[in-house]
Design an enzyme around this catalytic site. Structure first.
Site, PDB file in Angstrom:
ATOM      1  N   SER A  15      17.102   0.626   3.111  1.00 22.87           N
ATOM      2  CA  SER A  15      16.059   0.285   2.183  1.00 22.87           C
ATOM      3  C   SER A  15      15.551  -1.005   2.652  1.00 22.87           C
ATOM      4  O   SER A  15      16.163  -1.835   3.185  1.00 22.87           O
ATOM      5  CB  SER A  15      16.654  -0.015   0.867  1.00 22.87           C
ATOM      6  OG  SER A  15      15.686  -0.727  -0.020  1.00 22.87           O
ATOM      7  N   TYR A  57      22.974  -4.250  -4.670  1.00 22.07           N
ATOM      8  CA  TYR A  57      22.085  -3.017  -3.864  1.00 22.07           C
ATOM      9  C   TYR A  57      21.910  -3.569  -2.437  1.00 22.07           C
ATOM     10  O   TYR A  57      22.055  -3.014  -1.416  1.00 22.07           O
ATOM     11  CB  TYR A  57      20.978  -2.838  -4.708  1.00 22.07           C
ATOM     12  CG  TYR A  57      19.983  -1.731  -3.858  1.00 22.07           C
ATOM     13  CD1 TYR A  57      20.447  -0.635  -4.180  1.00 22.07           C
ATOM     14  CD2 TYR A  57      18.977  -2.250  -3.570  1.00 22.07           C
ATOM     15  CE1 TYR A  57      19.661   0.530  -3.810  1.00 22.07           C
ATOM     16  CE2 TYR A  57      17.987  -1.047  -2.867  1.00 22.07           C
ATOM     17  CZ  TYR A  57      18.607   0.233  -3.090  1.00 22.07           C
ATOM     18  OH  TYR A  57      17.769   1.116  -2.757  1.00 22.07           O
TER      19      TYR A  57
END
Ligand code: NDP
Length: 238
Positions: free
Chosen positions: A134, A147
């Site tokens: 990501s 995350y």
């Protein structure tokens, strides 16, 4: 016909990738937990597709997934390690169970999947691991701590694996998507985080199909070409 495992194939980027790869002539084994969704997608896709109920945070499930793929299609030519969750929150909230789940799915899940398919790829001197990281691996935002840590951890792991695999003919690609229209944000519970994200992510997101196209691109390269890293953002994302 080459065979690809796609984890997290019950929605979003994984589902779009499974569809695109079947259209592109691959056999695809779809993996996720929501088997009702997987079954419906596979029924639509036909003989080139199959599914296996898999929790990627379970080593046993991932070993069984690899075995089921070999039994159905003969071998695993590529793994698209895509399953992920993003229940982000401010560290001060202490949502430790969500931290643990993100580490289990986004980091351990990737490692277990790689571990289940790599030995046969090394033996054949052929194979491709595609890992969906990501942009959050490279750009943090308030609430993204765990995350982002899992996604940058995955980046370090995949880059190391790519270097180790150069002598074995196995390719490793890491893809860093920006904002994509999927179900990923639905696990965020904290209202203040959702409001903050609405303010920051106020541009048009990518379609999952845009990411599926990039996976098809990297898998479609000749064996002598390894696309190491790809960063794909919406045009409006700074
Ligand atoms: P979705 O929520 O639509 O898809 C996530 C997929 O992961 C689902 O198929 C879900 O299936 C699966 N999954 C979640 N937990 C598990 C588990 N324990 N075992 C197996 N499968 C699991 O989101 P996206 O398509 O957006 O997410 C795909 C990847 O893309 C993730 O790794 C995410 O971090 C990454 N990403 C997404 C971005 C975005 O803006 N959307 C941006 C950057 C990266 P099920 O619940 O059925 O198990």
């Amino acid at each position: 016909m080459r065979t690809v495992i796609v984890t997290g194939a019950s929605s979003g980027i994984g589902e779009a990738t499974a569809r695109k790869l079947v259209q592109s002539g691959y056999n695809v084994m779809l993996a996720a937990r929501r088997t009702d969704r997987l079954q419906a997608i596979v029924e639509e896709l036909g003989e080139q597709a199959a599914f296996h109920a898999t929790d990627v945070s379970s080593r046993e499930d991932q070993e069984a997934l690899a075995a089921a793929t070999i039994e159905r299609f003969g071998q695993v030519d590529a793994l698209v390690s895509n399953a992920g969750i993003m229940p982000v929150s401010l560290i001060e909230k202490g949502d430790v169970e969500d931290w643990d789940r993100m580490i289990d799915v986004n980091l351990r899940g990737v490692l277990y999947g790689v571990n289940a398919v790599l030995p046969e790829m090394v033996e054949r001197k052929d194979g491709h691991i595609v890992i969906i990281s990501s942009i959050a691996a490279l750009q943090t935002f308030p609430s993204s701590a765990v995350y982002s840590a899992t996604k940058s951890g995955v980046r370090s792991m995949s880059d190391t694996l790519r270097k180790e695999m150069t002598v074995h003919g196995v390719r490793v690609t890491t893809i860093f998507p920006g904002g994509v229209k999927t179900e990923l944000g639905t696990s965020i519970k904290d209202k203040s985080v959702l409001e903050m994200m609405d303010g920051v992510f106020n541009f048009e997101f990518l379609e999952p199909e845009n990411l599926a196209d990039s996976v098809a691109y990297v898998l479609g390269q000749p064996p002598s070409v390894c696309v190491g890293e790809l960063m794909i953002r919406p045009t409006g994302q700074a």
